[in-house]
Scaffold this motif. Structure first.
Motif, PDB file in Angstrom:
ATOM      1  N   VAL A 122     -28.045 -35.622  85.014  1.00 49.10           N
ATOM      2  CA  VAL A 122     -26.719 -36.021  85.477  1.00 49.10           C
ATOM      3  C   VAL A 122     -26.751 -36.455  86.951  1.00 49.10           C
ATOM      4  O   VAL A 122     -26.023 -37.353  87.359  1.00 49.10           O
ATOM      5  N   ARG A 123     -27.639 -35.831  87.733  1.00 54.08           N
ATOM      6  CA  ARG A 123     -27.699 -36.150  89.161  1.00 54.08           C
ATOM      7  C   ARG A 123     -28.036 -37.641  89.368  1.00 54.08           C
ATOM      8  O   ARG A 123     -27.430 -38.318  90.186  1.00 54.08           O
ATOM      9  N   TYR A 125     -27.586 -40.014  87.187  1.00 48.30           N
ATOM     10  CA  TYR A 125     -26.448 -40.771  86.670  1.00 48.30           C
ATOM     11  C   TYR A 125     -25.342 -40.857  87.725  1.00 48.30           C
ATOM     12  O   TYR A 125     -24.725 -41.911  87.913  1.00 48.30           O
ATOM     13  N   SER A 126     -25.114 -39.755  88.451  1.00 46.98           N
ATOM     14  CA  SER A 126     -24.068 -39.743  89.471  1.00 46.98           C
ATOM     15  C   SER A 126     -24.349 -40.781  90.548  1.00 46.98           C
ATOM     16  O   SER A 126     -23.440 -41.453  91.043  1.00 46.98           O
ATOM     17  N   TRP A 127     -25.625 -40.910  90.912  1.00 50.01           N
ATOM     18  CA  TRP A 127     -25.955 -41.923  91.926  1.00 50.01           C
ATOM     19  C   TRP A 127     -25.744 -43.325  91.381  1.00 50.01           C
ATOM     20  O   TRP A 127     -25.385 -44.238  92.129  1.00 50.01           O
ATOM     21  N   LEU A 128     -25.946 -43.472  90.079  1.00 50.29           N
ATOM     22  CA  LEU A 128     -25.679 -44.767  89.472  1.00 50.29           C
ATOM     23  C   LEU A 128     -24.191 -45.114  89.631  1.00 50.29           C
ATOM     24  O   LEU A 128     -23.832 -46.237  89.968  1.00 50.29           O
ATOM     25  N   LEU A 129     -23.342 -44.096  89.422  1.00 47.96           N
ATOM     26  CA  LEU A 129     -21.896 -44.284  89.610  1.00 47.96           C
ATOM     27  C   LEU A 129     -21.595 -44.742  91.026  1.00 47.96           C
ATOM     28  O   LEU A 129     -20.780 -45.635  91.258  1.00 47.96           O
ATOM     29  N   VAL A 130     -22.273 -44.094  91.978  1.00 45.64           N
ATOM     30  CA  VAL A 130     -21.982 -44.368  93.382  1.00 45.64           C
ATOM     31  C   VAL A 130     -22.486 -45.752  93.779  1.00 45.64           C
ATOM     32  O   VAL A 130     -21.816 -46.496  94.502  1.00 45.64           O
ATOM     33  N   ILE A 162     -33.127 -43.198  97.190  1.00 47.04           N
ATOM     34  CA  ILE A 162     -31.917 -42.433  97.532  1.00 47.04           C
ATOM     35  C   ILE A 162     -31.771 -41.240  96.588  1.00 47.04           C
ATOM     36  O   ILE A 162     -31.504 -40.116  97.011  1.00 47.04           O
TER      37      ILE A 162
END
Lengths: 287, 263, 360
Positions: A122-123, A125-130, A162
């Motif tokens: 998930v971590r 994936y979260s950066w993908l969101l950002v 990142i």
């Protein structure tokens, strides 16, 4: 001497405690490793695996540009990540250890590593969101008019770095902080007492004393980073591949276990060389 | 106490910047899990729990969650038990080649999960063991047992050995020493290694990915969810996992460290 | 003849190349307080481990209450041990700690708590049953360890440097209490220490050990006043040594030639041959300064090199006028004695000189 032997008891009891763990490690760690080493010498013809003794799979690594390139990419990314993470984490850990009042330090530290506990998948994936084209950073940049078109942040080496740095800043903050606080305040007092200013105290006293701790953290970062598959796979896009991705491709898409095994063993050799260098440095440092 | 507050400004700004960097993805993740719309990206169209409902109603996800818990608990119990027994054996008895045994038991710590998983995959393939949750659990024991061993072994010093000797002197048999003295005395270490194993197993992806097929663990299920691109449902399940992990950490902090500090 | 609590016969034990016990034999009478005294590495703790059953010696026998116990496990022996670090069970209450041995012997919980309570009262900790070890001070933990070991009514109690972790004042206080408790319960106590003051204060018998051998054994008074060997004379309190050679022997009187002159001494028990090398051992308080008399042997004159105030008296380091190598330490008055640099005449009462064989 006869009496000595008479009283030497032969006891199988102790083995009963150690045997389960040893057998487990032998069966599920050592044996698979041997199997992998043997399979790395096999050949894959069509879709069949043929038992043989050939170094062809290892030679392939040096002959085919994309394998070698993946290793170079892996080493480059790992080096960038390790250095960047230390540079960012050291001052942060120092601020927590030195500037935050003692009673709040534990809270500051727990906060600093809280996102550690988001799931590993998930971590990324979260950066993908950002970082996505229509993600929060691009929308903010567009909103304040800094850029006209969204930046290609995701799906690049930058995104991979990142994602990695995010994880390792947390890890290194923890290890460096642990190092800084166990440093006796008397060292600093002694340096100050002998006329060193804060900067020189830091440079000549604090930094050298925390260097072994930094090196342990750096080695940990190196090992975890170079073997990671998820972060580059989610964030890195298709332009370049790292070693774990190439290995997984051999397994997943082509079921080519011999090549995958050879590549995995080569990766392990690189890590082992890094470990030997690190161990040598630590020994020299202690001597 | 601090005479010139403005001199602290660079430190404060730096710390805030790093906290911002660390928390940015988590905040975005959690925030857009409440998105009342189809995409987890700005603008936020309103708050809703519909994606949590979707997670709750997703049979595969919930099954994977249960699988993850089962694998984590089972593999951690095994890892702690084996780690404890081997630590006790090595710390308390005369055995040949102790250094070699210790090195062997901790060796998996230095090998990446990908390689451990691959070795098991190839071996299980060759022997004919099918992919399953048990296979993944076996892999999790391999990665967690060295940690349990190292933590527990480090707590078995001369002082603890003397305490066990005192119990034996007072008439305790070997099993009584272990159950009445050693294990209760090392309770914080046992608990800490169990919880650490739990969190590692709970979060582990690559070994589970390689060694499971139909029944999978939560990280593997989330991975297949990622193929559908950016989706608030992924945010919701990620937030749930984060919440559970944080609760585990708080429990660990309260039970182990508070207790440790008192004595 | 009194009953023997412990009978150690010719015990030898080596660790690799280091000989911890070298053919040690000794007997410990029942109901007495025995102290093993020696520097670290003298084998005293090894000997205690052999008696307690934590170590099976490579050769020799250990009899406890006249039964061979050499190979018997600690749990099956009528001994219990008080460990140096107390080794209290950190997760159990004080009551459960003291009752542990009784529990292992299958004694019911009611009887157990009664006896634990009585033992705790004996050591002055009545009412502390529900506390945990970490809530107690060092001295209190020591008492709990003692109560725990005594609760199973051993016939021999072994104490391994039990006061080592306590500060000096508490240590002297605990010495007195240990001795009182031993008198009350009547159990044989064997106590290991490197502190000679502690050994003298507490022991009915002191066993002095060095390099895996027993050097001397007897009442504290005898060992102090008539040490059997040079090592004992140096280790138990302070002594000044004067080398000499036996010139002539007449019954229990010998003439010894020393750098301080020819001295006529009584040596009743020991047999010395003419021509034998000997060492005269003299305690600081036995020197007589600037006085003469019929029973005082003159030792010549000496210069005061250094003076240390020791409360009740001064201790002077002297340099003998005729013999630079003889630097005796003598007790001087609390006030009004000689000053540094002054010269005094030195003497000693004939009966206070101990004559020892010169072992090289």
């Amino acid at each position: 001497m006869a009496a000595t032997w008479k009283r030497k008891r032969i006891d199988l009891g102790p083995w009963a405690f150690v045997a389960p763990a040893l057998l487990w490690t032998a069966a599920f760690f050592v044996a698979p490793f041997i199997v992998m080493a043997v399979v790395s010498l096999w050949e894959r013809v069509g879709t069949d695996l043929i038992a043989s003794w050939t170094f062809a799979n290892y030679l392939k690594f040096f002959e085919r540009g994309h394998f070698l390139q993946a290793m170079v990419n892996s080493l480059e990314v790992t080096a960038i990540v390790t250095v960047t993470s230390i540079v960012l984490a050291y001052p942060f850990a120092w601020i927590i250890a030195e500037k935050v009042p003692a009673r709040w330090q534990r809270l500051a530290l727990v906060l600093a590593i809280l996102p550690f506990w988001t799931s590993y998948v998930v971590r990324s994936y979260s950066w993908l969101l950002v970082l996505a084209n229509n993600g929060i950073i691009n929308q903010a940049l567009l909103g304040i008019g800094l850029v006209d078109e969204p930046l290609d942040l995701a799906n690049s080496r930058t995104a991979t770095v990142i994602g990695f740095v995010h994880f390792f800043v947390m890890l290194l903050t923890l290890t460096i902080y642990a190092n800084l606080v166990q440093l006796s305040p008397n060292y600093r007092k002694a340096a100050a007492d002998l006329g060193a200013g804060p900067l020189r105290t830091f440079w000549h006293v604090v930094l050298p004393l925390t260097l072994p701790g930094i090196m342990v953290g750096a080695f940990l970062t190196f090992v975890l980073c170079i073997g990671d598959y998820i972060t580059p796979q989610v964030l890195g896009g298709n332009n370049e591949l790292l070693m774990p991705q190439v290995i997984m491709l051999q397994i997943g898409r082509r079921a080519d276990f011999p090549t995958a095994s050879a590549l995995a063993i080569l990766l392990m050799i690189v890590v082992t060389i890094a470990y030997l260098g690190f161990a040598r440095w630590i020994r020299l440092e202690r001597a | 106490m601090i005479r010139k507050p403005w001199r602290q400004l660079p430190s404060v700004l730096y710390a805030l910047a790093i906290y911002g960097f660390i928390f940015l993805p988590v905040v975005v993740l959690v925030l857009f899990s409440f998105q009342d719309g189809r995409f987890p990206i700005p603008p936020l169209k309103g708050l809703s729990l519909r994606w949590y409902e979707a997670v709750w109603n997703d049979g595969r996800l919930m099954e994977a969650l249960a699988n993850s818990i089962a694998v984590a608990v089972g593999s951690s119990l095994t890892a702690v038990l084996l780690g404890f027994l081997s630590a006790y054996g090595l710390a308390r008895f005369k055995l040949p080649a102790k250094g070699l045994q210790r090195a062997l038991l901790t060796a998996p710590l230095t090998v990446s999960y990908l390689i451990i998983g691959m070795g098991l995959l190839i071996t299980f393939n060759a022997v004919g063991i099918p992919k399953s949750l048990v296979a993944a659990g076996i892999g999790h024991v391999v990665i967690n047992m060295p940690l349990c061993f190292a933590i527990i072994y480090s707590q078995m010093g001369d002082h603890q050995a003397n305490i066990e000797r005192a119990a034996r002197d007072l008439g305790a048999r070997e099993w009584q020493v272990i159950t009445l003295v050693t294990a209760p005395m090392l309770w914080p270490a046992l608990f800490a290694s169990f919880f650490l194993s739990m969190t590692f197993s709970w979060d582990e992806f690559i070994i589970s990915f390689l060694l499971t097929r139909f029944d999978v663990t939560l990280p593997v299920e989330i991975w297949s969810l990622l193929r559908s691109g950016l989706n608030p449902k992924t945010n919701a399940v990620g937030s749930v996992v984060f919440g559970i992990s944080v609760v585990l950490v708080i429990v660990l902090e309260l039970v182990v460290f508070r207790k440790g500090r008192r004595s | 003849m009194t009953d023997l609590a412990v009978d150690v016969r010719n015990v030898t034990h080596r660790y690799d190349s280091f000989t911890a016990l070298d053919g040690v034999s000794l007997t410990v009478p029942a109901g007495a307080y025995t102290v093993f005294l020696g520097p670290s590495g003298s084998g005293k703790t090894t000997l205690l481990s052999v008696i307690g059953g934590f170590l099976v010696p490579q050769s020799g026998e250990v009899l406890i209450n006249s039964q061979d116990m050499t190979d018997v496990a600690p749990a099956k022996r009528p001994t219990t041990t008080v460990f140096q670090d107390y080794a209290l069970f950190p997760h159990m209450t004080i009551g459960a700690n003291v009752g542990f041995g009784l529990r292992m012997r299958g004694i019911g919980s009611k009887e157990r708590s009664n006896r634990a309570h009585r033992m705790l009262e004996l050591v002055g900790l009545g009412g502390a049953e529900d506390k945990k070890p970490h809530e107690l001070s060092g001295g209190q933990r020591q008492r709990v360890a003692l109560a725990r070991a005594l609760a199973v009514e051993p016939s021999v109690l072994l104490l391994d440097e039990p006061l080592g972790a306590l500060d000096l004042k508490l240590r002297r206080q605990m010495q007195a209490e240990l001795k009182a408790i031993q008198r009350e319960v009547g159990t044989s106590f064997i106590h290991v220490t490197h502190d000679q003051e502690e050994a003298m204060a507490i022991g009915d018998t002191v066993v002095v050990m060095s390099q895996g051998r027993i050097e001397d054994m007897g009442t504290p008074e005898r060992v102090y006043l008539q040490p059997a060997t040079l090592f004992t004379a140096g280790f138990m309190g302070q002594s000044s040594f004067l080398k000499g050679k036996v010139l002539e022997k007449k019954g229990s009187v010998i003439d010894v030639d020393t750098p301080c002159g020819q001295l006529r001494l009584s040596a009743p028990e020991k047999r010395f041959e003419a021509g034998e090398a000997v060492v005269l051992s003299i305690r600081p308080e036995h020197f007589v300064v600037d006085r003469a008399g019929d029973d005082i042997l003159p030792l010549g004159s000496a210069t005061v090199e250094d003076l240390t105030f020791a409360g009740a008296h001064h201790l002077a380091v002297l340099k003998h006028a005729a013999n630079d190598d003889f630097r005796p330490v003598a007790q001087m008055p609390q006030s009004g004695g000689a000053l540094v640099g002054s010269t005094v005449t030195l003497g000693v009462r004939r009966g206070d000189v101990v004559v020892l064989k010169d072992q090289g």
